[in-house]
Scaffold this motif. Sequence first.
Motif, PDB file in Angstrom:
ATOM      1  N   LEU A 102     104.467 -92.125  49.070  1.00 65.53           N
ATOM      2  CA  LEU A 102     103.425 -92.696  48.652  1.00 65.53           C
ATOM      3  C   LEU A 102     103.681 -93.572  47.312  1.00 65.53           C
ATOM      4  O   LEU A 102     103.401 -95.034  47.493  1.00 65.53           O
ATOM      5  N   ALA A 103     104.169 -93.057  46.177  1.00 69.01           N
ATOM      6  CA  ALA A 103     104.585 -93.963  45.073  1.00 69.01           C
ATOM      7  C   ALA A 103     105.438 -95.173  45.634  1.00 69.01           C
ATOM      8  O   ALA A 103     105.468 -96.291  44.956  1.00 69.01           O
ATOM      9  N   LYS A 121     100.587-107.484  45.246  1.00 64.38           N
ATOM     10  CA  LYS A 121      99.444-107.714  44.235  1.00 64.38           C
ATOM     11  C   LYS A 121      98.555-108.600  44.771  1.00 64.38           C
ATOM     12  O   LYS A 121      99.027-109.717  45.039  1.00 64.38           O
ATOM     13  N   ARG A 175     103.943-102.758  47.352  1.00 64.12           N
ATOM     14  CA  ARG A 175     102.554-103.313  47.723  1.00 64.12           C
ATOM     15  C   ARG A 175     102.398-104.483  47.013  1.00 64.12           C
ATOM     16  O   ARG A 175     102.323-104.602  45.674  1.00 64.12           O
ATOM     17  N   ARG A 205     103.521 -97.891  47.231  1.00 62.69           N
ATOM     18  CA  ARG A 205     102.715 -98.524  46.305  1.00 62.69           C
ATOM     19  C   ARG A 205     103.512 -99.502  45.469  1.00 62.69           C
ATOM     20  O   ARG A 205     103.087-100.524  45.105  1.00 62.69           O
ATOM     21  N   ARG A 206     104.713 -98.983  45.201  1.00 65.59           N
ATOM     22  CA  ARG A 206     105.462 -99.790  44.227  1.00 65.59           C
ATOM     23  C   ARG A 206     105.746-101.068  44.922  1.00 65.59           C
ATOM     24  O   ARG A 206     105.978-102.211  44.293  1.00 65.59           O
TER      25      ARG A 206
END
Length: 219
Positions: A186-187, A195, A193, A190-191
Motif C-alpha cells: 500500500l505504501a 497528487k 499516486r 501511494r508513493r
Amino acid sequence: MTSPDHSFRLDLTPTPSAFHRWWRIDNNYGPGFWYATFNGDTPAEIVAGLTDALIRPEPEEPAPTVADVLTGRGWEHTTSETGSQKLTSPDAIVQVELYASPSLGVMGWEIEAAHHHGEHGPEQRLWRAHLDSATPAHLLAAVAEAISNPAPVLRARFKINDSAHLTQGVEFAIGAEVVGAHKQRLAEARRHRPKPHLTTTAMAAPPIPSTTSPARPAR
C-alpha cells in the motif's frame, strides 16, 4: 476501479465458475487500446504483477520481451513459420503462447497453467490469462516476471492443495509477515499516486449586517 486520470480501468466480475474471466484490465478505450484478462483461479501475485507495473511510472528504457524474461529463467522457447511463439516452464506446467496468423496477424498472448499439456491441449487446467497484442511491453514483461519468479508465496495452511508440483516450505507464523507485506504494498502504491491539482478561487466575504439595536448590558 478507475485510475485518477481515467486512463485505466479494472473490472472484477466474479462468476460461479472460477475458470471464467474474473479480472479485466484495460486502458479505458484510449489511444492504442489494449486489454488483459485473468480467470478467477489465477494466483494473486500474477494479477498484481500487471497492476503494480500499471501504478509505477513507465520506464524510460525499453522493456525486455516476454521471451527474454522467460528464457532467462530456463523456459523452453519454440517458434513457428507463421511467427507464433511458445514458451514452456521448466516443470511443464505453464505454457505462454503468442498466436500469429497469416490472415489475422498477431492475436495476443495466451497463458495457461495445467497439470498436463497434451497433444490436444491442456488437461486439468489450473488457471488462464490473456494479454492483448497491443499491451505495452513493460506490462507484458512484468507479467512474465511474475509468472517465472522463483520466490515463495505466502498461503494460509488450508489454502494449499495437494498438487505434486508444489513444494511447501517450513511452516512459520505468517500473521505479522502478511500484514507487513500488505502495508508495504500500500505504501508503494501511494508513493506513486499522482497528487491532485489544487485550485482555489477567491470569494468575497459576505457583508456584515449592520446592527442598529442598542447593546445589551453585560450580565
